[in-house]
Write an enzyme that holds these catalytic residues in place. Structure first.
Site, PDB file in Angstrom:
ATOM      1  N   CYS A   6     -16.043   3.766 -26.857  1.00 32.81           N
ATOM      2  CA  CYS A   6     -17.370   4.378 -26.986  1.00 32.81           C
ATOM      3  C   CYS A   6     -17.991   4.613 -25.624  1.00 32.81           C
ATOM      4  O   CYS A   6     -19.001   4.004 -25.256  1.00 32.81           O
ATOM      5  CB  CYS A   6     -18.244   3.494 -27.863  1.00 32.81           C
ATOM      6  SG  CYS A   6     -17.588   3.396 -29.520  1.00 32.81           S
ATOM      7  N   GLU A   7     -17.370   5.483 -24.859  1.00 29.21           N
ATOM      8  CA  GLU A   7     -17.831   5.891 -23.529  1.00 29.21           C
ATOM      9  C   GLU A   7     -17.354   7.324 -23.340  1.00 29.21           C
ATOM     10  O   GLU A   7     -16.171   7.594 -23.537  1.00 29.21           O
ATOM     11  CB  GLU A   7     -17.130   5.073 -22.431  1.00 29.21           C
ATOM     12  CG  GLU A   7     -17.375   3.600 -22.425  1.00 29.21           C
ATOM     13  CD  GLU A   7     -18.658   3.201 -21.718  1.00 29.21           C
ATOM     14  OE1 GLU A   7     -19.093   3.952 -20.814  1.00 29.21           O
ATOM     15  OE2 GLU A   7     -19.205   2.161 -22.079  1.00 29.21           O
ATOM     16  N   GLY A  25       0.778  -1.232   0.000  1.00 31.57           N
ATOM     17  CA  GLY A  25       0.000   0.000   0.000  1.00 31.57           C
ATOM     18  C   GLY A  25       0.804   1.274   0.000  1.00 31.57           C
ATOM     19  O   GLY A  25       0.242   2.367   0.126  1.00 31.57           O
ATOM     20  N   TYR A  67     -11.333   5.582 -10.787  1.00 30.18           N
ATOM     21  CA  TYR A  67     -11.067   6.329  -9.554  1.00 30.18           C
ATOM     22  C   TYR A  67     -10.711   7.801  -9.770  1.00 30.18           C
ATOM     23  O   TYR A  67     -10.229   8.441  -8.853  1.00 30.18           O
ATOM     24  CB  TYR A  67      -9.867   5.765  -8.781  1.00 30.18           C
ATOM     25  CG  TYR A  67      -9.590   4.298  -8.743  1.00 30.18           C
ATOM     26  CD1 TYR A  67     -10.381   3.439  -7.987  1.00 30.18           C
ATOM     27  CD2 TYR A  67      -8.475   3.779  -9.393  1.00 30.18           C
ATOM     28  CE1 TYR A  67     -10.062   2.082  -7.905  1.00 30.18           C
ATOM     29  CE2 TYR A  67      -8.159   2.430  -9.306  1.00 30.18           C
ATOM     30  CZ  TYR A  67      -8.957   1.587  -8.562  1.00 30.18           C
ATOM     31  OH  TYR A  67      -8.634   0.268  -8.463  1.00 30.18           O
ATOM     32  N   GLU A 127       4.304  -6.400   1.558  1.00 35.23           N
ATOM     33  CA  GLU A 127       3.809  -6.839   0.249  1.00 35.23           C
ATOM     34  C   GLU A 127       3.590  -5.685  -0.705  1.00 35.23           C
ATOM     35  O   GLU A 127       2.449  -5.399  -1.068  1.00 35.23           O
ATOM     36  CB  GLU A 127       2.437  -7.468   0.462  1.00 35.23           C
ATOM     37  CG  GLU A 127       2.395  -8.925   0.502  1.00 35.23           C
ATOM     38  CD  GLU A 127       1.007  -9.372   0.917  1.00 35.23           C
ATOM     39  OE1 GLU A 127       0.808 -10.568   0.925  1.00 35.23           O
ATOM     40  OE2 GLU A 127       0.136  -8.541   1.219  1.00 35.23           O
TER      41      GLU A 127
HETATM   42  C1  LIG Z   1      -3.204  -5.176  -3.487  1.00 37.19           C
HETATM   43  C2  LIG Z   1      -2.539  -5.839  -2.358  1.00 37.19           C
HETATM   44  C3  LIG Z   1      -1.217  -5.543  -2.050  1.00 37.19           C
HETATM   45  C4  LIG Z   1      -0.406  -4.524  -2.787  1.00 37.19           C
HETATM   46  O1  LIG Z   1      -0.893  -3.241  -2.645  1.00 37.19           O
HETATM   47  P1  LIG Z   1      -0.079  -2.021  -3.315  1.00 37.19           P
HETATM   48  O2  LIG Z   1      -0.902  -0.852  -3.004  1.00 37.19           O
HETATM   49  O3  LIG Z   1      -0.032  -2.305  -4.770  1.00 37.19           O
HETATM   50  O4  LIG Z   1       1.269  -1.995  -2.697  1.00 37.19           O
HETATM   51  C5  LIG Z   1      -0.637  -6.219  -1.002  1.00 37.19           C
HETATM   52  N1  LIG Z   1      -1.329  -7.140  -0.307  1.00 37.19           N
HETATM   53  C6  LIG Z   1      -2.606  -7.448  -0.584  1.00 37.19           C
HETATM   54  C7  LIG Z   1      -3.289  -8.461   0.207  1.00 37.19           C
HETATM   55  C8  LIG Z   1      -3.254  -6.810  -1.609  1.00 37.19           C
HETATM   56  O5  LIG Z   1      -4.518  -7.105  -1.862  1.00 37.19           O
END
Ligand SMILES: *Cc1c(COP(=O)(O)O)cnc(C)c1O
Length: 431
Positions: free
Chosen positions: A361-362, A248, A334, A290
């Site tokens: 076409c939007e 994230g 978004y 992650e």
């Molecule tokens: C999407 C996701 C991520 C990665 O999120 P980023 O914003 O791309 O870093 C990590 N873990 C899980 C479980 C996710 O669903």
């Protein structure tokens, strides 16, 4: 420029990792995804180095591959020492095809099918992240049938509201992902897992959202998760080995995005992890994070050709490109911000207010509205920056448009890593 791999060369053209984008467009055509391998590797190395620094190497980054999934990206991150995370049978298949060992795969998702779970068990996936009770029971049955013990972790909703777009927030109570802490749902699931013979619980996982530009929510999440580690020890007598703090981390889409260097999150979170473990008498777990977007996002750009310009006095100037929501749906989804420029006129002043429109076409098929670019003419090359994440992976064939090719660039060299689709590809499954 918002990414290290980008610069404007002497010809006034945008260059990425030593490759002139005008030449790339001539060679490969447009629309075209271009990814800097150098930038991706550099980012991986920074993450790996911060694990060495903050946790003595007891942990590692996992590449969340939904941001950009193809065989080559799995090979690249694997060679940099990362594990990979997948969220579907398709991503799992691609990772396995690329040679990622099952033991280095983490399998997420809020509704994995029996087929997907079976595939994970049969390929020795090292970490199946259980999202809910039904999945836990399903997994026990499948593991029993295969006479195996499934290594799992649990996806927890820590109850944290990170300030980001509503559709990409996941840590709060009202989320379809994970088990709730406050109501006891998570503890009940762990208690149940203890009784199951074909399940071994390795650790906990949380992921509080995406494109987060603050450190505090990550630090708070680590604190909440470790408190739960202690509670599990006290109530169930269970010692968990791994703590996955999710991804994230925010990136620069425009100069206004105040993205924090990754090392700073890592430093602050690690300080919390160390002090909480000491306070609660916990052994330091193996730490995972992650990141997805932050590994590939800034490393990618998309190139398009301008095909028509409609200047509507007092309203807006539409600059239409040969791509659109089929290769990049993020503005339509978004209203995401992007930096756009004319790659063949990159040294000229950006004083023309443009709405970059796609060819679908939007009416909502826009890439950016009222953004400043150089004065456009038909045939100019538009570059949209920071499109490495959630672009190709979210692409569709809407209007039967072809998904563009993806070229990887490194030290002035380019190579195709995903071929552009053909019309034959479009009808391959039509009966
Ligand atoms: C999407 C996701 C991520 C990665 O999120 P980023 O914003 O791309 O870093 C990590 N873990 C899980 C479980 C996710 O669903």
């Amino acid at each position: 420029m918002i990414a290290n791999c980008l610069k404007v060369n002497e010809e006034g053209h945008l260059e990425i990792s030593g490759c002139d984008t005008v030449r790339l467009a001539e060679q490969y055509g447009t629309p075209l995804y271009v990814m800097s391998e150098d930038e991706i590797r550099e980012t991986c190395r920074r993450y790996v180095a911060s694990f060495a620094k903050n946790y003595n190497g007891n942990g590692k980054p996992i590449y969340a591959s939904k941001a950009f999934s193809c065989k080559e990206i799995y090979r690249i991150v694997l060679s940099e020492g990362l594990d990979v995370e997948v969220v579907s049978g398709g991503e799992l298949y691609t990772a396995l095809q690329a040679g990622v060992p099952g033991s280095q795969i983490h399998f997420q998702g809020n509704n994995k099918s029996v087929g997907e779970l079976t595939m994970a068990i049969e390929n020795g996936v090292g970490d199946i992240v259980v999202d809910n009770r039904e999945e836990l029971e399903r997994l026990e049955t499948i593991a029993m049938e295969h006479n195996m013990v499934a290594p799992v972790s649990f996806r927890i909703k820590p109850g944290i509201d990170a300030h980001t777009h509503e559709f990409i927030r996941t840590g709060q109570i009202d989320s379809k992902f994970g088990l709730d802490l406050a109501s006891g749902e998570a503890m009940d699931a762990l208690r149940r897992a203890q009784q199951l013979e074909h399940i071994v619980v390795k650790g906990l996982h949380c992921h509080i959202g995406s494109q987060i530009l603050e450190k505090a929510p990550f630090v708070h999440a680590a604190e909440v998760m470790l408190q739960f580690f202690a509670k599990i020890r006290d109530e169930l007598g269970m010692t968990l080995e791994t703590l996955n703090l999710g991804g994230g981390f925010g990136i620069h889409y425009t100069e206004q995005d105040d993205a924090i260097p990754y090392e700073e999150y890592m430093g602050d979170v690690s300080a919390m992890v160390h002090s909480k473990c000491q306070e609660l008498g916990l052994q330091l777990p193996r730490i995972y994070i992650e990141p997805g977007r932050s590994i590939v996002g800034e490393a990618g750009i998309t190139l398009y050709t301008v095909g028509s310009i409609k200047e509507i006095p007092g309203v807006r100037n539409y600059v239409a490109i040969d791509g659109g929501m089929f290769d990049n749906p993020r503005y339509a989804l978004y209203q995401s911000s992007y930096t756009c420029l004319l790659a063949n006129k990159a040294s000229q002043p950006a004083d023309y207010v443009a709405t970059i429109a796609g060819k679908c076409c939007e009416s909502g098929d826009l890439i950016q509205e009222h953004t400043l670019i150089q004065k456009p003419e038909i045939g100019d090359l538009v570059a949209v920056l920071s499109t490495g994440a959630y672009n190709y992976s979210m692409a569709s064939n809407y209007n039967r448009n072809l998904k563009p090719a993806c070229v990887m660039v490194s030290h002035g060299e380019s190579r195709i890593v995903i071929k552009g689709e053909t019309y034959e590809d479009l009808v391959r499954n039509d009966v």
